[in-house]
Design an enzyme around this catalytic site. Structure first.
Site, PDB file in Angstrom:
ATOM      1  N   ARG A 102       1.175  -1.402   0.177  1.00  0.00           N
ATOM      2  CA  ARG A 102      -0.361   0.192  -0.334  1.00  0.00           C
ATOM      3  C   ARG A 102       0.619   0.992  -0.404  1.00  0.00           C
ATOM      4  NH1 ARG A 102      -5.463   1.509   3.400  1.00  0.00           N
ATOM      5  NH2 ARG A 102      -6.202   0.213   1.916  1.00  0.00           N
ATOM      6  N   HIS A 129      -7.048   0.892  -7.063  1.00  0.00           N
ATOM      7  CA  HIS A 129      -7.817  -0.194  -5.403  1.00  0.00           C
ATOM      8  C   HIS A 129      -8.372  -1.127  -5.998  1.00  0.00           C
ATOM      9  CE1 HIS A 129      -7.688  -1.443  -1.759  1.00  0.00           C
ATOM     10  NE2 HIS A 129      -8.885  -0.314  -0.970  1.00  0.00           N
ATOM     11  N   GLN A 132     -10.020  -3.450  -3.662  1.00  0.00           N
ATOM     12  CA  GLN A 132     -11.535  -3.476  -2.654  1.00  0.00           C
ATOM     13  C   GLN A 132     -12.123  -3.585  -4.212  1.00  0.00           C
ATOM     14  OE1 GLN A 132     -11.686  -1.424  -0.062  1.00  0.00           O
ATOM     15  NE2 GLN A 132     -14.030  -2.137  -0.845  1.00  0.00           N
ATOM     16  N   ASP A 224     -17.568   6.960  -1.056  1.00  0.00           N
ATOM     17  CA  ASP A 224     -15.960   7.402  -0.755  1.00  0.00           C
ATOM     18  C   ASP A 224     -15.666   7.875  -0.211  1.00  0.00           C
ATOM     19  OD1 ASP A 224     -13.499   6.046   0.390  1.00  0.00           O
ATOM     20  OD2 ASP A 224     -12.721   6.585  -1.508  1.00  0.00           O
ATOM     21  N   CYS A 264     -16.229   1.156   0.325  1.00  0.00           N
ATOM     22  CA  CYS A 264     -14.913   0.523   0.912  1.00  0.00           C
ATOM     23  C   CYS A 264     -14.502   0.719   2.409  1.00  0.00           C
ATOM     24  CB  CYS A 264     -14.235   1.029  -0.733  1.00  0.00           C
ATOM     25  SG  CYS A 264     -13.633   3.143   0.254  1.00  0.00           S
ATOM     26  N   ARG A 292     -13.771  -8.478   1.131  1.00  0.00           N
ATOM     27  CA  ARG A 292     -12.430  -8.125   0.887  1.00  0.00           C
ATOM     28  C   ARG A 292     -11.424 -10.002   0.947  1.00  0.00           C
ATOM     29  NH1 ARG A 292      -9.912  -3.258   1.498  1.00  0.00           N
ATOM     30  NH2 ARG A 292      -8.361  -3.929   0.698  1.00  0.00           N
TER      31      ARG A 292
HETATM   32  N1   CP Z   1     -11.155  -0.452   2.281  1.00  0.00           N
HETATM   33  C1   CP Z   1     -10.232  -0.540   2.761  1.00  0.00           C
HETATM   34  O1   CP Z   1      -9.032  -0.180   1.908  1.00  0.00           O
HETATM   35  O2   CP Z   1      -9.677  -0.319   3.875  1.00  0.00           O
HETATM   36  P1   CP Z   1      -8.247  -0.700   4.801  1.00  0.00           P
HETATM   37  O3   CP Z   1      -7.812   1.107   4.226  1.00  0.00           O
HETATM   38  O4   CP Z   1      -9.045  -0.417   6.602  1.00  0.00           O
HETATM   39  O5   CP Z   1      -7.550  -1.163   4.327  1.00  0.00           O
HETATM   40  N1  NVA Z   2      -9.730   6.675  -1.320  1.00  0.00           N
HETATM   41  C1  NVA Z   2      -9.262   5.879  -0.648  1.00  0.00           C
HETATM   42  C2  NVA Z   2      -9.788   4.290  -0.096  1.00  0.00           C
HETATM   43  C3  NVA Z   2      -9.357   4.450   1.312  1.00  0.00           C
HETATM   44  C4  NVA Z   2      -9.612   2.766   1.837  1.00  0.00           C
HETATM   45  C5  NVA Z   2      -8.137   6.478  -0.101  1.00  0.00           C
HETATM   46  O1  NVA Z   2      -7.019   6.205  -0.390  1.00  0.00           O
HETATM   47  O2  NVA Z   2      -7.488   7.063   1.310  1.00  0.00           O
END
Ligand code: CP
Ligand code: NVA
Length: 306
Positions: A102, A129, A132, A224, A264, A292
């Protein structure tokens, strides 16, 4: 498929296969447990940003499949700061059987993939993502049986989550509409790639600034956060701009009567989604969060099973 970085660069049949495998692995898990097809395999999980769902579902998923996972937070690695990304990728490849990362810049996952000799999975970048989106389509499939002909409406920021949802919908035969405020549309490169995939599968993509137009006849309403990780300094301006883009009971009353609501998570209740919608009869947000786990098991098995 060597890595899992971005749904636009996968074929429709690869995505369909992953979805079928996810359905199978979920059923297998619920019927007594998964076979240990990843026995002795270790996933290295590199996080430059916080996480609940991604971190826990990947670790639990590896354990269910007979393997294990190691968490490597921003303090441990200093990706690209303490050490170059290429060196991190080559060192980790000697210890672990797969890397999930990530990151902020999407280029950081592509660079990990370039230098790693093990599979690399994008666990969220500023651009996309894809894990997701696989859980999202699994949830939609469970609710409606099949995907082709459905309409997905996304309301809010044209961000990483919206991008992967567009690609998944376009690949799998769902119409996609998105309402964003001016200035928060998806980048033109993403719009072109999404439109190209949609043209191939014969689906429609609608870009609008009007939430009511986007949700008209929609089977899925998705939102989101208005402020993604890394954009915290823009919070006040974004909350003001996005206020008319809230997913609330008024908005969902204009969608298909059987519409489901997805998010999400994490949700900012009272901002992009109201409590009554998040906890109401249309909401599937917690099924989606659980999925997930099942969707990612499919990605892990596909990439890592011997
Ligand atoms: N939706 C999602 O990716 O959640 P987290 O940021 O908690 O991993
Ligand atoms: N768009 C959000 C998604 C979190 C799972 C971010 O990037 O923070």
């Amino acid at each position: 498929m060597k890595h899992f970085l971005d749904l636009a660069s996968l074929s429709t049949s690869e995505i369909e296969h992953l979805l079928q495998l996810a359905v199978h692995l979920k059923l297998e898990w619920e019927s007594g447990g998964n076979r240990p097809v990843l026995k002795n395999q270790i996933l290295g999980m590199v996080f430059q940003k916080p996480s609940l769902r991604t971190r826990v579902s990947f670790e639990v998923g590896m354990k269910h499949l007979g393997g294990d996972a190691i968490m490597l937070g921003p303090q441990e690695i200093g990706l690209g700061k303490r050490e170059s990304i290429g060196d991190v990728a080559r060192v980790l490849s000697g210890y672990v059987n797969g890397i999930m990362a990530r990151v902020f810049a999407h280029q950081h996952v592509t660079e990990l993939a370039k230098y790693a000799s093990v599979p690399v999975i994008n666990g969220l970048s500023d651009d996309s993502h894809p894990c997701q989106a696989m859980a999202d389509v699994l949830t939609i499939k469970e609710r409606f049986g099949s995907l082709r002909g459905l309409k997905v409406a996304y309301i809010g920021d044209g961000n990483n989550v919206a991008t992967s949802l567009l690609y998944a919908a376009a690949h799998l035969g769902m119409d996609f509409s998105i309402a964003t405020p001016e200035g928060y549309e998806m980048p033109s490169r993403v719009r072109e790639r999404g439109a190209g995939i949609a043209a191939h599968s014969g689906t429609d993509v609608i870009w609008t600034t009007h939430p009511e137009q986007a949700v008209e006849g929609a089977h899925v309403i998705y939102t989101d956060t208005w402020v993604s990780m890394g954009q915290e300094e823009e919070t006040a301006a974004r909350r003001a701009t996005f206020a008319p883009y809230q997913v609330n009971s008024d908005l969902i009353s204009q969608a298909h009567a059987d519409a489901i609501v997805l998010h999400c998570l994490p949700a900012h209740r009272g901002d992009e989604i109201t409590d009554d919608v998040a906890d109401g009869p249309h909401s599937m947000i917690f099924d989606q969060a659980e999925n997930r786990l099942h969707a990612q098991k499919a990605i892990l098995v596909k990439l890592m099973a011997p």
